[in-house]
Write an enzyme that holds these catalytic residues in place. Structure first.
Site, PDB file in Angstrom:
ATOM      1  CE  LYS A 169      -3.699  -2.623  -0.055  1.00  0.00           C
ATOM      2  NZ  LYS A 169      -4.550  -3.338   0.996  1.00  0.00           N
TER       3      LYS A 169
HETATM    4  C1  LIG Z   1      -5.398  -4.418   1.578  1.00  0.00           C
HETATM    5  C2  LIG Z   1      -6.795  -4.294   1.560  1.00  0.00           C
HETATM    6  C3  LIG Z   1      -7.505  -4.355   2.818  1.00  0.00           C
HETATM    7  C4  LIG Z   1      -7.073  -5.227   3.979  1.00  0.00           C
HETATM    8  O1  LIG Z   1      -5.992  -4.460   4.663  1.00  0.00           O
HETATM    9  P1  LIG Z   1      -4.927  -5.553   5.482  1.00  0.00           P
HETATM   10  O2  LIG Z   1      -4.072  -4.393   5.927  1.00  0.00           O
HETATM   11  O3  LIG Z   1      -4.209  -6.345   4.428  1.00  0.00           O
HETATM   12  O4  LIG Z   1      -5.805  -6.148   6.519  1.00  0.00           O
HETATM   13  C5  LIG Z   1      -8.979  -4.139   2.411  1.00  0.00           C
HETATM   14  N1  LIG Z   1      -9.457  -3.803   1.358  1.00  0.00           N
HETATM   15  C6  LIG Z   1      -8.957  -3.626   0.225  1.00  0.00           C
HETATM   16  C7  LIG Z   1      -9.481  -2.968  -0.668  1.00  0.00           C
HETATM   17  C8  LIG Z   1      -7.267  -3.854   0.414  1.00  0.00           C
HETATM   18  O5  LIG Z   1      -6.603  -3.778  -0.720  1.00  0.00           O
END
Ligand SMILES: *Cc1c(COP(=O)(O)O)cnc(C)c1O
Length: 386
Positions: free
Chosen positions: A184
């Protein structure tokens, strides 16, 4: 000679980040110390929300937001089918039922008209997902929410640093959730955040993150017991982030603007390179949004190609391009199937799924890697045109 593997996404950690973590390791507090508050304050200020709550990951952020929204047994929550499973799992955690509304075939985001079609007397909330970092049609979604008295929880795991009509994502809905997974925009290893500007929601999020337990005098039933005293007011979890993670988050946040700028630069280069490439459709950008480009997704024009998505995907993989598919429609997943969801409920999402490929995009990507991805994709596609 085969070129070095280029992943679809990757973190960017520098010496300053490492030092920030080491400093915490040498300090008195590894968790529940001041770095947590500092990260929350700086993050809230960055996005322009009143409050920010750190939480162990983006999935926990969604779970907490559903709890704070009061989602319970039998409640329906409308979300997008083209997303990570967590956007819907969070509703199930609370006993609710995820309802999938189809996407707009142009933006790939949830279609507001489709949201309207799925509203029933049980609908309690909407979880729009800003797919790839391009904000959803929030004006229309807020209009629907107001009309039917629904809570809006934005899943902004892709959209930290994005703007909608000039406003930062994280500042415009009841609650907005973020993820700090390494792919991210910024990372803390694992980590997440919920932003809100409503005090009542903020207090619920704090309770939920820490066992449902509070020492806040305003909330205690018995205010006279003593300084050691706490009460558990509801059933919460231990979903806290550590100071080690928050120190990394603070350090990463300082570089967010630079990261997003570089993502936008690479995306612009891809747009330019693929704009006239027969067989490929580039992502559509809405004028009133400024995407933070978590992902770059190309759509294959399968009718113009001799082969399918799988063959193109494998050819790119063979050439060490770290391609991926985001996402398999959530209700295709066997667990969702076992809950009774069937294929055919979101035509545009299913159609998009057949033809989409995610290509590498991350801020530390070198320009020569970007050019290598472009050349490889152009070659593979051109070689397979009808
Ligand atoms: C990465 C992601 C999540 C979850 O995040 P984590 O930190 O991996 O639990 C939720 N929604 C979307 C759209 C994502 O890309």
């Amino acid at each position: 000679m085969k070129k070095k593997f280029i992943p679809y996404g990757k973190q960017w950690i520098d010496e300053e980040d490492i030092q920030a973590v080491v400093d915490v390791l040498r300090s008195d507090y590894l968790t529940t110390g001041h770095k947590v508050e500092e990260f929350e304050e700086k993050f809230a200020e960055y996005v322009g929300a009143k409050y920010a709550v750190t939480i162990s990951n983006g999935t926990a952020a969604l779970h907490a937001a559903c709890y704070a929204a009061g989602i319970g047994d039998g409640d329906e929550v409308i979300t997008a089918p083209i997303t990570f499973a967590a956007s819907a799992n969070c509703v199930l955690y609370c006993g609710g039922k995820p309802v999938f509304a189809d996407i707009d075939p142009k933006t790939y985001n949830i279609d507001s008209e489709e949201i309207r079609k799925h509203i029933t007397s049980k609908t309690k909330a909407i979880i729009p997902v800003h797919f790839t970092g391009q904000p959803c049609d929030m004006k229309e979604i807020h209009k629907i929410a107001e009309e039917y008295n629904l809570t809006v929880i934005e899943d902004a795991a892709h959209a930290l640093g994005a703007q909608y009509q000039g406003k930062n994502i994280g500042s415009i809905s009841d609650m907005t959730t973020f993820s700090f997974h390494p792919v991210k925009h910024i990372t803390t290893g694992e980590g997440g955040m919920i932003t809100t500007s409503q005090k009542e929601l903020y207090e619920k999020l704090l309770l939920f993150r820490s066992h449902g337990i509070t020492r806040n005098k305003e909330l205690l039933h018995n205010k006279e017991e003593g300084p050691w005293y706490y009460e558990q007011l509801d059933l919460g979890y231990n979903y806290r982030m550590t100071d080690i993670q928050c120190a990394l988050g603070i350090s990463q946040l300082r570089k967010l603007d630079k990261f997003v700028a570089r993502r936008r630069e690479i995306a612009a280069r891809y747009n330019e390179a693929f704009k006239n490439l027969e067989g490929v459709t580039v992502p559509y950008q809405k004028e009133d949004t400024n995407s933070s480009w978590h992902l770059y997704v190309i759509k294959l024009e399968l009718e113009k190609l001799k082969v399918g998505r799988k063959e193109i995907f494998n050819l790119l993989k063979e050439k060490n391009i770290g391609v991926n598919v985001h996402y398999i429609p959530v209700y295709y997943l066997p667990y969702y199937k076992s809950l009774g969801y069937q294929k055919g409920i979101c035509y545009n999402a299913e159609n998009l799924y057949e033809s989409m490929i995610t290509i590498p995009l991350f801020p530390r990507m070198r320009s020569e890697d970007v050019e290598n991805v472009i050349t490889t994709i152009c070659d593979v596609v051109n070689n397979n045109l009808i």
